[in-house]
Write a protein that holds these residues in place. Structure first.
Motif, mmCIF file in Angstrom:
data_model
loop_
_atom_site.group_PDB
_atom_site.id
_atom_site.type_symbol
_atom_site.label_atom_id
_atom_site.label_comp_id
_atom_site.label_asym_id
_atom_site.label_seq_id
_atom_site.Cartn_x
_atom_site.Cartn_y
_atom_site.Cartn_z
ATOM 1 N N GLY A 1 0.776 -1.230 0.000
ATOM 2 C CA GLY A 1 0.000 0.000 0.000
ATOM 3 C C GLY A 1 0.808 1.280 0.000
ATOM 4 N N VAL A 2 2.084 1.216 -0.353
ATOM 5 C CA VAL A 2 2.876 2.443 -0.418
ATOM 6 C C VAL A 2 2.945 2.926 -1.863
ATOM 7 C CG1 VAL A 2 4.292 1.875 1.587
ATOM 8 C CG2 VAL A 2 5.095 1.261 -0.680
ATOM 9 N N ARG A 3 3.131 4.209 -2.027
ATOM 10 C CA ARG A 3 3.311 4.786 -3.358
ATOM 11 C C ARG A 3 4.763 5.229 -3.473
ATOM 12 N NH1 ARG A 3 0.749 10.328 -5.064
ATOM 13 N NH2 ARG A 3 2.854 10.971 -4.724
ATOM 14 N N TRP A 4 5.491 4.570 -4.336
ATOM 15 C CA TRP A 4 6.900 4.883 -4.537
ATOM 16 C C TRP A 4 7.028 6.110 -5.431
ATOM 17 C CZ3 TRP A 4 10.597 2.623 -1.730
ATOM 18 C CH2 TRP A 4 10.286 1.435 -1.096
ATOM 19 N N GLN A 5 7.954 6.989 -5.071
ATOM 20 C CA GLN A 5 8.215 8.188 -5.851
ATOM 21 C C GLN A 5 9.657 8.181 -6.309
ATOM 22 O OE1 GLN A 5 6.711 11.110 -2.850
ATOM 23 N NE2 GLN A 5 5.587 11.833 -4.638
ATOM 24 N N ARG A 6 9.850 8.409 -7.576
ATOM 25 C CA ARG A 6 11.195 8.455 -8.146
ATOM 26 C C ARG A 6 11.753 9.868 -8.031
ATOM 27 N NH1 ARG A 6 12.330 5.128 -13.377
ATOM 28 N NH2 ARG A 6 11.706 3.624 -11.814
ATOM 29 N N THR B 1 11.547 6.575 -3.157
ATOM 30 C CA THR B 1 11.197 6.674 -1.746
ATOM 31 C C THR B 1 9.705 6.468 -1.559
ATOM 32 O OG1 THR B 1 10.893 9.067 -1.858
ATOM 33 C CG2 THR B 1 13.087 8.285 -1.260
ATOM 34 N N ALA B 2 9.343 6.039 -0.365
ATOM 35 C CA ALA B 2 7.936 5.863 0.001
ATOM 36 C C ALA B 2 7.805 6.077 1.501
ATOM 37 C CB ALA B 2 7.451 4.467 -0.375
ATOM 38 N N CYS B 3 6.607 6.443 1.931
ATOM 39 C CA CYS B 3 6.316 6.647 3.354
ATOM 40 C C CYS B 3 5.258 5.638 3.792
ATOM 41 C CB CYS B 3 5.829 8.063 3.603
ATOM 42 S SG CYS B 3 7.058 9.314 3.231
ATOM 43 N N PRO B 4 5.675 4.478 4.305
ATOM 44 C CA PRO B 4 4.695 3.485 4.760
ATOM 45 C C PRO B 4 3.819 4.053 5.876
ATOM 46 C CG PRO B 4 6.889 2.530 4.610
ATOM 47 C CD PRO B 4 7.042 4.003 4.458
ATOM 48 N N ALA B 5 2.527 3.759 5.794
ATOM 49 C CA ALA B 5 1.581 4.282 6.782
ATOM 50 C C ALA B 5 1.172 3.241 7.813
ATOM 51 C CB ALA B 5 0.337 4.808 6.077
ATOM 52 N N LEU C 1 10.865 6.318 6.458
ATOM 53 C CA LEU C 1 10.999 6.581 5.037
ATOM 54 C C LEU C 1 11.700 5.382 4.420
ATOM 55 C CD1 LEU C 1 10.754 8.782 2.750
ATOM 56 C CD2 LEU C 1 13.206 9.053 3.103
ATOM 57 N N ALA C 2 11.073 4.771 3.432
ATOM 58 C CA ALA C 2 11.654 3.619 2.735
ATOM 59 C C ALA C 2 12.371 4.106 1.488
ATOM 60 C CB ALA C 2 10.558 2.628 2.374
ATOM 61 N N VAL C 3 13.541 3.527 1.219
ATOM 62 C CA VAL C 3 14.345 3.894 0.052
ATOM 63 C C VAL C 3 14.772 2.615 -0.645
ATOM 64 C CG1 VAL C 3 16.445 5.088 -0.731
ATOM 65 C CG2 VAL C 3 15.202 5.939 1.261
ATOM 66 N N ARG C 4 14.569 2.578 -1.982
ATOM 67 C CA ARG C 4 14.983 1.406 -2.749
ATOM 68 C C ARG C 4 15.648 1.844 -4.047
ATOM 69 N NH1 ARG C 4 9.257 -1.039 -5.123
ATOM 70 N NH2 ARG C 4 8.867 0.662 -6.588
ATOM 71 N N ALA D 1 14.687 -2.727 0.718
ATOM 72 C CA ALA D 1 14.474 -1.303 0.964
ATOM 73 C C ALA D 1 15.079 -0.967 2.324
ATOM 74 C CB ALA D 1 12.986 -0.968 0.957
ATOM 75 N N LEU D 2 15.750 0.160 2.385
ATOM 76 C CA LEU D 2 16.268 0.661 3.655
ATOM 77 C C LEU D 2 15.215 1.549 4.281
ATOM 78 C CD1 LEU D 2 19.875 1.624 2.522
ATOM 79 C CD2 LEU D 2 19.148 -0.437 3.739
ATOM 80 N N LEU D 3 15.143 1.522 5.608
ATOM 81 C CA LEU D 3 14.152 2.314 6.333
ATOM 82 C C LEU D 3 14.868 3.331 7.217
ATOM 83 C CD1 LEU D 3 11.856 -0.665 7.322
ATOM 84 C CD2 LEU D 3 11.430 1.010 5.525
#
Length: 75
Positions: free
Chosen positions: A17-22, A35-39, A47-50, A59-61
């Motif tokens: 359910g996260v929306r990844w942003q490039r 990056t994405a912000c898991p809710a 903040l997730a980074v892949r 993904a790193l958090l």
């Protein structure tokens, strides 16, 4: 004793359910991060980074303040 927060997930597909942003500086060659912000889940508020070349990879958090400090150091 509190439970330690996760620092990574072995597969970014576990972050449902996260929306990844490039990155806005991304080129067409996928040489960037997303990056994405898991809710929800144990990673909520992180903040997730892949790697954009490996979207099902790990993904790193990061705590938001740690990510902001990293970005500030790059500037």
């Amino acid at each position: 004793m509190s439970t330690p927060l996760p620092r990574s997930v072995p597969s970014s597909t576990r972050l449902h359910g996260v929306r990844w942003q490039r990155s806005s500086r991304s080129t067409g060659m996928n040489n960037c991060v997303e990056t994405a912000c898991p809710a929800s889940g144990p990673w909520a508020g992180r903040l997730a980074v892949r790697d954009s070349k490996n979207t099902s990879g790990p993904a790193l958090l990061f705590a938001p303040s740690a990510w902001e400090g990293f970005i500030d150091a790059l500037r």
